[in-house]
Design an enzyme around this catalytic site. Structure first.
Site, mmCIF file in Angstrom:
data_model
loop_
_atom_site.group_PDB
_atom_site.id
_atom_site.type_symbol
_atom_site.label_atom_id
_atom_site.label_comp_id
_atom_site.label_asym_id
_atom_site.label_seq_id
_atom_site.Cartn_x
_atom_site.Cartn_y
_atom_site.Cartn_z
ATOM 1 N N HIS A 235 -2.553 0.974 4.229
ATOM 2 C CA HIS A 235 -1.575 1.354 3.208
ATOM 3 C C HIS A 235 -0.383 0.393 3.195
ATOM 4 C CE1 HIS A 235 -3.367 5.435 4.220
ATOM 5 N NE2 HIS A 235 -3.590 5.349 2.929
ATOM 6 N N GLN B 244 -13.738 4.219 -6.158
ATOM 7 C CA GLN B 244 -12.480 4.745 -6.695
ATOM 8 C C GLN B 244 -11.730 3.672 -7.463
ATOM 9 O OE1 GLN B 244 -9.514 7.335 -4.409
ATOM 10 N NE2 GLN B 244 -8.538 5.331 -4.248
#
Length: 295
Positions: free
Chosen positions: A39, A155
């Site tokens: 992240h 995704q």
């Protein structure tokens, strides 16, 4: 630098509007929290391309197929905020579920095609939940750029398609999969692995890389994938949901390596579902032949 925590969409939009008046470029990094280096690499990439960066933290109930899985998902907002402050993110947007999906909420975004097969086959409704919440977050943030990791490759395709189809004025930028020193793709779910499972988990990426080498050498796709599935099970994984070769640009299934591709896998190790993917480039000789044919 501290990272401001915002929970109400009207407040977020007010802040972004002020940035706009200053002529600033805005990026958003959607997450479900439990942040790790994968992240943070996206946040750093966003900071390199934008003047202001919003990181969203929302554990989205609509993309979970199992209530126990939703309940067990790690929630570490305090630690996440500290990590974001350390890299210089400007806002942590952490809305409540009741605000994201208020009483009477009745809209769903569904993306056909790229959401089918792979994870879509084993997690019914998952990508509808992803598409719905991502659409909301992109519209709420009003950002110019949005950053997503390639580890969740299907995704990424779903997000790109919904942005294109719905004419959302935002650029989607993909960040490469970030791995531990032993090759395991970083994931918030890795924290669920036992010590023994954690030692086994890197075998998944190792087998993927070996399989890619065999595919690029010209071996038949079906046979190579069949052997790779067995290797994953022999390594200690209890189930291989899928191991497939798909086209890199549109996720179409391919039976031979005649265009750039991705090798994608989902497998269970104990009670933890791990996903990973590796790019499969064409051998130089094959790429040269394709270029000549296209000329």
């Amino acid at each position: 630098m501290s990272t401001a925590i915002v929970r109400i969409v009207s407040e977020l939009r007010s802040i972004v509007a002020a940035w706009r008046r200053e002529g600033l470029r805005v990026a958003v990094v959607p997450t479900m929290g439990a942040l790790h280096e994968g992240h943070l690499s996206l946040v750093r990439a966003a900071l390199a391309k934008a003047d202001r960066v919003i990181v969203t933290l929302f554990v989205n109930p609509k993309q979970f197929n199992n209530a126990d899985d939703l309940a067990a998902y790690p929630r570490t907002e305090h630690d996440d905020a500290a990590k974001l402050a350390s890299v210089g993110a400007h806002i942590l947007y952490a809305p409540d579920a009741a605000d994201m999906y208020p009483q009477g909420f009745a809209t769903q975004v569904s993306v056909a095609g790229v959401s089918e097969g792979l994870c879509g086959a084993f997690r019914p409704g998952h990508f509808d939940g992803v598409a719905t919440v991502v659409t909301k977050l992109l519209l709420q943030s009003g950002a110019d750029l949005a950053f997503f990791g390639e580890k969740d490759f299907q995704q990424l395709h779903v997000v790109r398609r919904l942005v294109r189809d719905l004419d959302i004025p935002i650029e989607i930028i993909a960040g490469p999969t970030v791995r531990e020193a032993d090759g395991l793709a970083m994931s918030s779910r890795n924290a669920r692995l036992s010590l023994a499972e954690r030692r086994t988990a890197p075998r998944l990426a190792e087998i993927l890389v070996q399989t890619v080498d065999r595919l690029r050498s010209g071996e038949a796709v079906e046979g190579v994938l069949s052997e790779a599935r067995q290797k994953i099970l022999t390594a200690g994984f209890s189930n291989v949901e899928y191991l497939e070769l798909r086209a890199n640009d549109d996720l179409a299934p391919i039976g031979r390596l005649d265009r750039p591709a991705r090798l994608l896998v989902a497998a269970w190790l104990g009670q933890t579902r791990l996903i990973d993917n590796v790019e499969v480039t064409l051998p130089k000789c094959a790429a040269a032949v394709l270029q000549q044919a296209a000329a």
